[in-house]
Design a protein around this motif. Structure first.
Motif, PDB file in Angstrom:
ATOM      1  N   GLY A  11     -49.908 -16.389   2.196  1.00  0.00           N
ATOM      2  CA  GLY A  11     -51.262 -15.870   2.061  1.00  0.00           C
ATOM      3  C   GLY A  11     -52.107 -16.774   1.176  1.00  0.00           C
ATOM      4  N   PHE A  12     -53.362 -16.425   1.030  1.00  0.00           N
ATOM      5  CA  PHE A  12     -54.287 -17.264   0.257  1.00  0.00           C
ATOM      6  C   PHE A  12     -53.843 -17.394  -1.201  1.00  0.00           C
ATOM      7  N   ILE A  13     -53.642 -16.283  -1.868  1.00  0.00           N
ATOM      8  CA  ILE A  13     -53.260 -16.324  -3.289  1.00  0.00           C
ATOM      9  C   ILE A  13     -51.839 -16.851  -3.449  1.00  0.00           C
ATOM     10  N   GLY A  14     -50.913 -16.369  -2.611  1.00  0.00           N
ATOM     11  CA  GLY A  14     -49.521 -16.802  -2.711  1.00  0.00           C
ATOM     12  C   GLY A  14     -49.338 -18.287  -2.505  1.00  0.00           C
ATOM     13  N   SER A  15     -50.061 -18.851  -1.541  1.00  0.00           N
ATOM     14  CA  SER A  15     -49.923 -20.286  -1.278  1.00  0.00           C
ATOM     15  C   SER A  15     -50.459 -21.121  -2.439  1.00  0.00           C
ATOM     16  N   ASN A  41     -51.082 -22.566   5.432  1.00  0.00           N
ATOM     17  CA  ASN A  41     -51.502 -22.493   4.028  1.00  0.00           C
ATOM     18  C   ASN A  41     -50.527 -23.225   3.105  1.00  0.00           C
ATOM     19  N   LEU A  42     -49.333 -23.504   3.593  1.00  0.00           N
ATOM     20  CA  LEU A  42     -48.307 -24.147   2.767  1.00  0.00           C
ATOM     21  C   LEU A  42     -48.089 -25.616   3.121  1.00  0.00           C
ATOM     22  N   GLN A  43     -48.986 -26.196   3.904  1.00  0.00           N
ATOM     23  CA  GLN A  43     -48.758 -27.552   4.402  1.00  0.00           C
ATOM     24  C   GLN A  43     -48.660 -28.609   3.308  1.00  0.00           C
ATOM     25  N   GLU A  46     -44.812 -27.840   2.070  1.00  0.00           N
ATOM     26  CA  GLU A  46     -43.751 -27.348   2.954  1.00  0.00           C
ATOM     27  C   GLU A  46     -42.613 -28.343   3.177  1.00  0.00           C
ATOM     28  N   HIS A  47     -42.837 -29.619   2.992  1.00  0.00           N
ATOM     29  CA  HIS A  47     -41.786 -30.614   3.218  1.00  0.00           C
ATOM     30  C   HIS A  47     -41.156 -31.112   1.912  1.00  0.00           C
ATOM     31  N   SER A  48     -41.522 -30.509   0.808  1.00  0.00           N
ATOM     32  CA  SER A  48     -40.971 -30.919  -0.482  1.00  0.00           C
ATOM     33  C   SER A  48     -39.519 -30.458  -0.613  1.00  0.00           C
ATOM     34  N   PHE A  53     -38.769 -22.096   2.059  1.00  0.00           N
ATOM     35  CA  PHE A  53     -39.536 -20.992   2.624  1.00  0.00           C
ATOM     36  C   PHE A  53     -38.655 -20.148   3.516  1.00  0.00           C
ATOM     37  N   ARG A  54     -38.816 -18.820   3.374  1.00  0.00           N
ATOM     38  CA  ARG A  54     -38.099 -17.871   4.235  1.00  0.00           C
ATOM     39  C   ARG A  54     -39.109 -16.927   4.863  1.00  0.00           C
ATOM     40  N   SER A  55     -39.035 -16.793   6.167  1.00  0.00           N
ATOM     41  CA  SER A  55     -39.823 -15.776   6.855  1.00  0.00           C
ATOM     42  C   SER A  55     -38.981 -14.513   6.859  1.00  0.00           C
ATOM     43  N   GLU A  56     -39.490 -13.474   6.258  1.00  0.00           N
ATOM     44  CA  GLU A  56     -38.695 -12.265   6.047  1.00  0.00           C
ATOM     45  C   GLU A  56     -39.468 -11.043   6.512  1.00  0.00           C
TER      46      GLU A  56
END
Length: 71
Positions: A11-15, A41-43, A46-48, A53-56
């Motif tokens: 999300g906006f704040i989370g990212s 939003n995590l681009q 995301e590759h670090s 990241f987990r989609s849950e």
């Protein structure tokens, strides 16, 4: 290395929180069910190697635990 768990990470704040924690040297674990967030939003991180990241689908239990830990 310090670790941080961020629920609602896509999300906006989370990212933005994930990016800030990552910049400060945390290993960041992001969890999101994509009810409102987007992976784009995590681009920036995301590759670090210091970001996981987990989609849950069942994030409410994780959010409750996070709330208890942070209190």
């Amino acid at each position: 290395m310090r670790k941080a768990l961020v629920t609602g990470a896509a999300g906006f704040i989370g990212s933005h929180l994930c990016e800030k924690l990552h910049e400060e040297g945390f290993f960041v674990i992001g969890v999101d069910n994509f009810s409102n967030g987007r992976i784009s939003n995590l681009q920036k991180i995301e590759h670090s190697k210091n970001f996981l990241f987990r989609s849950e689908e069942h994030t409410s239990e994780l959010q409750s635990r996070q709330y208890l830990v942070c209190r």
